[in-house]
Design a protein around this motif. Structure first.
Motif, mmCIF file in Angstrom:
data_model
loop_
_atom_site.group_PDB
_atom_site.id
_atom_site.type_symbol
_atom_site.label_atom_id
_atom_site.label_comp_id
_atom_site.label_asym_id
_atom_site.label_seq_id
_atom_site.Cartn_x
_atom_site.Cartn_y
_atom_site.Cartn_z
ATOM 1 N N VAL A 88 -8.077 -2.515 6.003
ATOM 2 C CA VAL A 88 -7.822 -3.221 7.263
ATOM 3 C C VAL A 88 -6.607 -4.103 7.024
ATOM 4 O O VAL A 88 -6.696 -5.194 6.453
ATOM 5 N N ALA A 89 -5.452 -3.595 7.442
ATOM 6 C CA ALA A 89 -4.170 -4.223 7.145
ATOM 7 C C ALA A 89 -3.167 -3.804 8.205
ATOM 8 O O ALA A 89 -3.454 -2.955 9.051
ATOM 9 N N SER A 90 -1.976 -4.377 8.136
ATOM 10 C CA SER A 90 -0.933 -3.989 9.087
ATOM 11 C C SER A 90 -0.176 -2.755 8.619
ATOM 12 O O SER A 90 0.445 -2.064 9.416
ATOM 13 N N GLY A 91 -0.206 -2.500 7.309
ATOM 14 C CA GLY A 91 0.515 -1.362 6.767
ATOM 15 C C GLY A 91 1.979 -1.642 6.486
ATOM 16 O O GLY A 91 2.734 -0.727 6.163
ATOM 17 N N ALA A 92 2.415 -2.905 6.591
ATOM 18 C CA ALA A 92 3.811 -3.273 6.335
ATOM 19 C C ALA A 92 3.846 -4.584 5.568
ATOM 20 O O ALA A 92 3.132 -5.530 5.918
ATOM 21 N N ASN A 93 4.666 -4.654 4.545
ATOM 22 C CA ASN A 93 4.800 -5.889 3.776
ATOM 23 C C ASN A 93 5.871 -6.791 4.380
ATOM 24 O O ASN A 93 6.890 -6.312 4.890
ATOM 25 N N THR A 94 5.643 -8.092 4.308
ATOM 26 C CA THR A 94 6.608 -9.091 4.753
ATOM 27 C C THR A 94 7.007 -9.933 3.555
ATOM 28 O O THR A 94 6.152 -10.452 2.838
#
Length: 275
Positions: free
Chosen positions: A205-211
Motif C-alpha cells: 500500500v504505497a504510491s509507487g513513486a519515490n520523492t
C-alpha cells in the motif's frame, strides 16, 4: 453489514480508520491498548479486524515490546478472536535490503543489525498471517503514511514540526535520500477494501513513486520560506521503488501528491501550535 474492529485505535492510522468508518456509517469497535485486555477477555464477535498495533520510532529502545506487538499479539489475535477477516499492517521497510520491492520476492534481513529488528518482527507477524489457512487473513505493507495528526515519529512529521516551530529545518538525512509517501486519506479506503474483499493475501500500500529529500527541501524553501540545511555526515537513505501493481489492479493506485500537500500540512501544524 459486518462490523469492523480496529486494534490500536489511538494511533495515527487507527484513529483515521475509525473516523473514516464512522463517516461511512459503518459499525466499528475501537480498541486501544488500554482496553485490549478487556476486549480479548470478552471474546465478542470481531467482524473485520484491522491490526494497527505496532511500534515504529521506539523499536530500538523497546525491543521486547516491539516483538510482542508484531508477533506475540498477532498470534493471540489469530488464535483467540472470532473474526471474519484479519488485516495485519506491516511495512514496506522490509524491502530495505531487497529489490524489486514486489510482494512475491524473497527478502533479506540481518539479525545482527539493530536496525533490522523492526523488519524481522514485522516479517514474523506476516508469516503467522500468511501461514494461516484462512484466506481472509491478509497483510498490508504500508509505505510512509502522512497526514494531519501524524506526530513527529516519522521523517516528514519531524521536519514539518521543526519548521513550524522554528521557521527553519535541519535535515539529518542527505538530499539524495528518497522514500515513498502515501496520504492517510488514500490509505484508509485502500485498507478497508483489502480487509473486506482483497483477492490476494499480501499487498503493498504505497504510491509507487519515490520523492527525494531534495524535492521536499525545495518546497519547504520556495513555498514556506523555511531555510533548509543538511547536517554534517548526513546519511543517504534510499529505498527501492515500491511495486503497486497488485493494489492498482484491484483498488487503484493512490497518487504521489506529497509535495503538493506539504504547505497545507505545515499550515495545520502552525495553527495547532498557536492554539
Amino acid at each position: 453489514m459486518t462490523p469492523f474492529t480496529v486494534l490500536g485505535a489511538n494511533g495515527f492510522i487507527g484513529r483515521a480508520l475509525v473516523a473514516h468508518l464512522r463517516h461511512c456509517g459503518r459499525a466499528v469497535h475501537a480498541v486501544t491498548r488500554a482496553t485490549l485486555a478487556e476486549f480479548l477477555a470478552a471474546r465478542r464477535p470481531a467482524g473485520h479486524v484491522i491490526d494497527c498495533i505496532g511500534l515504529n520510532a521506539g523499536f530500538r529502545t523497546n525491543k521486547l515490546a516491539t516483538a510482542d506487538a508484531h508477533v506475540g499479539l498477532v498470534a493471540r489475535f489469530l488464535g483467540g478472536l472470532d473474526l471474519q477477516s484479519f488485516l495485519f499492517l506491516s511495512s514496506t521497510r522490509v524491502y530495505a535490503r531487497t529489490e524489486p520491492a514486489r510482494e512475491d520476492v524473497a527478502l533479506e534481513v540481518q539479525p545482527a543489525s539493530a536496525s533490522d529488528l523492526y523488519n524481522i518482527t514485522k516479517l514474523a507477524g506476516e508469516a503467522l498471517c500468511l501461514s494461516d489457512p484462512r484466506l481472509a487473513v491478509r497483510v498490508a505493507r504500508l509505505s510512509n503514511v502522512y497526514g494531519p495528526g501524524m506526530g513527529t515519529g516519522s521523517f516528514l512529521g519531524q521536519v514539518l514540526a521543526e519548521g513550524a516551530a522554528q521557521g527553519a529545518v535541519t535535515l539529518r538525512q542527505s538530499l539524495l535520500s528518497a522514500k515513498d509517501y502515501i496520504a492517510i486519506a488514500d490509505v484508509t479506503p485502500a485498507l478497508l477494501g483489502i480487509a473486506e474483499r482483497g483477492g490476494a493475501r499480501l499487498y503493498n500500500v504505497a504510491s509507487g513513486a519515490n520523492t527525494s529529500h531534495d524535492a521536499i527541501a525545495g518546497v519547504l524553501t520556495r513555498r514556506l520560506g523555511w531555510p533548509v540545511r543538511v547536517a554534517d555526515n548526513a546519511a543517504s537513505i534510499r529505498f527501492p521503488r515500491i511495486d503497486v501493481a497488485r493494489l492498482s489492479v484491484e483498488f487503484g493506485a493512490p497518487p504521489s501528491a506529497v509535495l503538493e500537500d506539504l504547505p497545507a500540512l505545515a499550515a495545520i501544524l502552525r495553527q495547532e501550535a498557536a492554539c
